[in-house]
Design a protein around this motif. Structure first.
Motif, mmCIF file in Angstrom:
data_model
loop_
_atom_site.group_PDB
_atom_site.id
_atom_site.type_symbol
_atom_site.label_atom_id
_atom_site.label_comp_id
_atom_site.label_asym_id
_atom_site.label_seq_id
_atom_site.Cartn_x
_atom_site.Cartn_y
_atom_site.Cartn_z
ATOM 1 N N VAL A 253 12.179 12.825 0.379
ATOM 2 C CA VAL A 253 12.695 12.051 -0.744
ATOM 3 C C VAL A 253 12.790 10.588 -0.339
ATOM 4 C CG1 VAL A 253 14.574 11.806 -2.405
ATOM 5 C CG2 VAL A 253 14.026 14.062 -1.502
ATOM 6 N N VAL A 254 12.321 9.676 -1.205
ATOM 7 C CA VAL A 254 12.354 8.241 -0.913
ATOM 8 C C VAL A 254 13.055 7.495 -2.040
ATOM 9 C CG1 VAL A 254 10.197 8.407 0.392
ATOM 10 C CG2 VAL A 254 10.122 7.725 -2.009
ATOM 11 N N THR A 255 13.522 6.310 -1.731
ATOM 12 C CA THR A 255 14.188 5.476 -2.728
ATOM 13 C C THR A 255 13.169 4.643 -3.503
ATOM 14 O OG1 THR A 255 14.462 3.589 -1.239
ATOM 15 C CG2 THR A 255 16.181 5.293 -1.191
ATOM 16 N N GLU A 256 13.615 4.081 -4.615
ATOM 17 C CA GLU A 256 12.765 3.166 -5.373
ATOM 18 C C GLU A 256 12.347 1.983 -4.508
ATOM 19 O OE1 GLU A 256 14.998 2.006 -8.821
ATOM 20 O OE2 GLU A 256 14.058 3.557 -10.057
ATOM 21 N N GLN A 257 13.294 1.472 -3.723
ATOM 22 C CA GLN A 257 13.010 0.319 -2.880
ATOM 23 C C GLN A 257 11.935 0.643 -1.847
ATOM 24 O OE1 GLN A 257 16.098 1.457 -3.637
ATOM 25 N NE2 GLN A 257 16.655 -0.180 -5.074
ATOM 26 N N GLU A 258 11.996 1.827 -1.277
ATOM 27 C CA GLU A 258 10.982 2.232 -0.301
ATOM 28 C C GLU A 258 9.613 2.365 -0.956
ATOM 29 O OE1 GLU A 258 13.833 4.683 2.840
ATOM 30 O OE2 GLU A 258 13.005 5.687 1.071
ATOM 31 N N ALA A 259 9.581 2.900 -2.168
ATOM 32 C CA ALA A 259 8.306 3.003 -2.891
ATOM 33 C C ALA A 259 7.727 1.620 -3.156
ATOM 34 C CB ALA A 259 8.504 3.767 -4.198
ATOM 35 N N CYS A 260 8.584 0.685 -3.539
ATOM 36 C CA CYS A 260 8.122 -0.678 -3.806
ATOM 37 C C CYS A 260 7.619 -1.361 -2.535
ATOM 38 C CB CYS A 260 9.245 -1.497 -4.439
ATOM 39 S SG CYS A 260 9.641 -1.029 -6.135
ATOM 40 N N ARG A 261 8.316 -1.160 -1.440
ATOM 41 C CA ARG A 261 7.862 -1.734 -0.172
ATOM 42 C C ARG A 261 6.513 -1.148 0.237
ATOM 43 N NH1 ARG A 261 12.421 -0.487 3.920
ATOM 44 N NH2 ARG A 261 10.975 -1.506 5.373
ATOM 45 N N ALA A 262 6.320 0.143 -0.018
ATOM 46 C CA ALA A 262 5.031 0.775 0.286
ATOM 47 C C ALA A 262 3.922 0.199 -0.586
ATOM 48 C CB ALA A 262 5.131 2.286 0.090
ATOM 49 N N MET A 263 4.221 -0.090 -1.844
ATOM 50 C CA MET A 263 3.241 -0.731 -2.724
ATOM 51 C C MET A 263 2.765 -2.053 -2.140
ATOM 52 S SD MET A 263 5.064 -0.123 -6.430
ATOM 53 C CE MET A 263 3.981 -1.270 -7.293
#
Length: 319
Positions: A253-263
């Motif tokens: 499970v990941v946070t929104e912030q982590e998804a954005c950083r991955a983007m």
């Protein structure tokens, strides 16, 4: 649902879907603490893996059934996959989409020639009820976004490619209803059994991870409220969950912030555009390395249909 269906889908997809590459970057390897292989399904036709399942399902229909047309419900990526596959088969397509879906996805679906019918997701209206009513009224074939064997078979072709392109280790997959995860797991169980599939979800929508722990299908409390719109589903599929429970490792499970950083990192180091829901597997590989096993990890970027304004804001905030 079996491996033979995936091989048959691969035959039907030959010449129609792209074989997407495996990408890597020493900068991302350093963050992940191991060799990181990235499978960019955002480079697939319509910008996501969903074209595979859409073509697999439509191409398998009898000519008489196919000619009457198809209907699907989707927040955007399955919608676009069905719309393009239907157009290339010269048949009508109706897509039931939430009224809060990204404008780009609605516009693209219409651009591929489909009729779009909006439903009130924030108000609690059921997409299943809308879709099934229209299917009966117009004689259309309903193609579900994930809980449909022919769709799962198409998504499983991603796993066939990973088995040829990558190495042993965990394979992290963005997971909503579980069609892509289940398909890849079935394919790898036959072709690369040393590779372990792990579903990845956003915080607050980790129904698959919770279901794998409890052993029964768990539901999310809400269907909205997260930037990862592509993978916000009410619960795991009746078909997909038993496959994932049997073949996959624990969910991540990941946070929104982590998804954005991955983007942002995908853009900076791979020159790949990922949407938030399509970046959660990469986020898990980068920021939850302690929960991943093996010297190599493979992450599937499942889609890249991100709103341009959101993408620009994400690059500015997290870049």
């Amino acid at each position: 649902m079996n491996f033979e269906m995936i091989k048959a889908a691969a035959g039907r997809l030959d010449g129609h879907a792209r074989q997407t590459p495996i990408l890597s970057s020493p900068f991302l390897d350093e963050i992940a603490g191991r060799k990181l292989m990235v499978k960019p399904e955002c480079l697939q036709r319509t910008g996501s893996f969903k074209f595979r399942g859409a073509w697999s399902a439509i191409s398998a229909l009898s000519p008489e059934t196919r000619a009457r047309g198809v209907i699907a419900f989707s927040s955007g990526n399955h919608a676009q996959g069905i719309a393009l596959a239907a157009r290339e088969h010269a048949i009508p397509a109706v897509i039931v989409m939430p009224n809060d879906a990204p404008a780009l996805k609605i516009a693209n679906t219409k651009g591929y020639g489909a009729e779009v019918v909006l439903y009130d997701r924030p108000g609690g209206e059921s997409r299943e009820a809308v879709g099934e009513a229209l299917a009966r009224e117009r004689g259309l074939t309903l193609i579900k976004p994930f809980d449909e064997p022919l769709v799962i078979a198409g998504q499983g072709t991603v796993g066939l490619e990973i088995a040829e392109q990558s190495q042993d280790g965990d394979v992290l997959v963005c997971c909503g209803g579980g069609g892509l995860t289940a398909g890849i797991a079935l394919a790898l169980a036959e072709t690369a059994p040393k590779m372990r599939v792990r579903p990845v979800e956003p915080v607050g929508f980790d129904d698959m991870a919770r279901s794998m722990i409890s052993g029964v299908i768990e539901k999310n409390d809400t269907g909205t409220g997260n930037i990862c719109d592509a993978i916000l589903t009410p619960q795991p599929g009746e078909i997909t969950f038993p496959i994932i429970q049997r073949l996959c490792g624990p969910g991540l499970v990941v946070t929104e912030q982590e998804a954005c950083r991955a983007m942002v990192l995908a853009w900076q180091h791979l020159k790949v555009v990922a949407e938030p829901g399509g970046a959660v597997a990469l986020a898990a590989a980068l920021f939850h390395a302690d929960k991943v096993e093996g010297p190599t990890v493979t992450a599937v970027v499942s889609g890249g249909n991100v709103d341009p304004t959101l993408f620009a804001e994400t690059l500015q905030r997290y870049g």
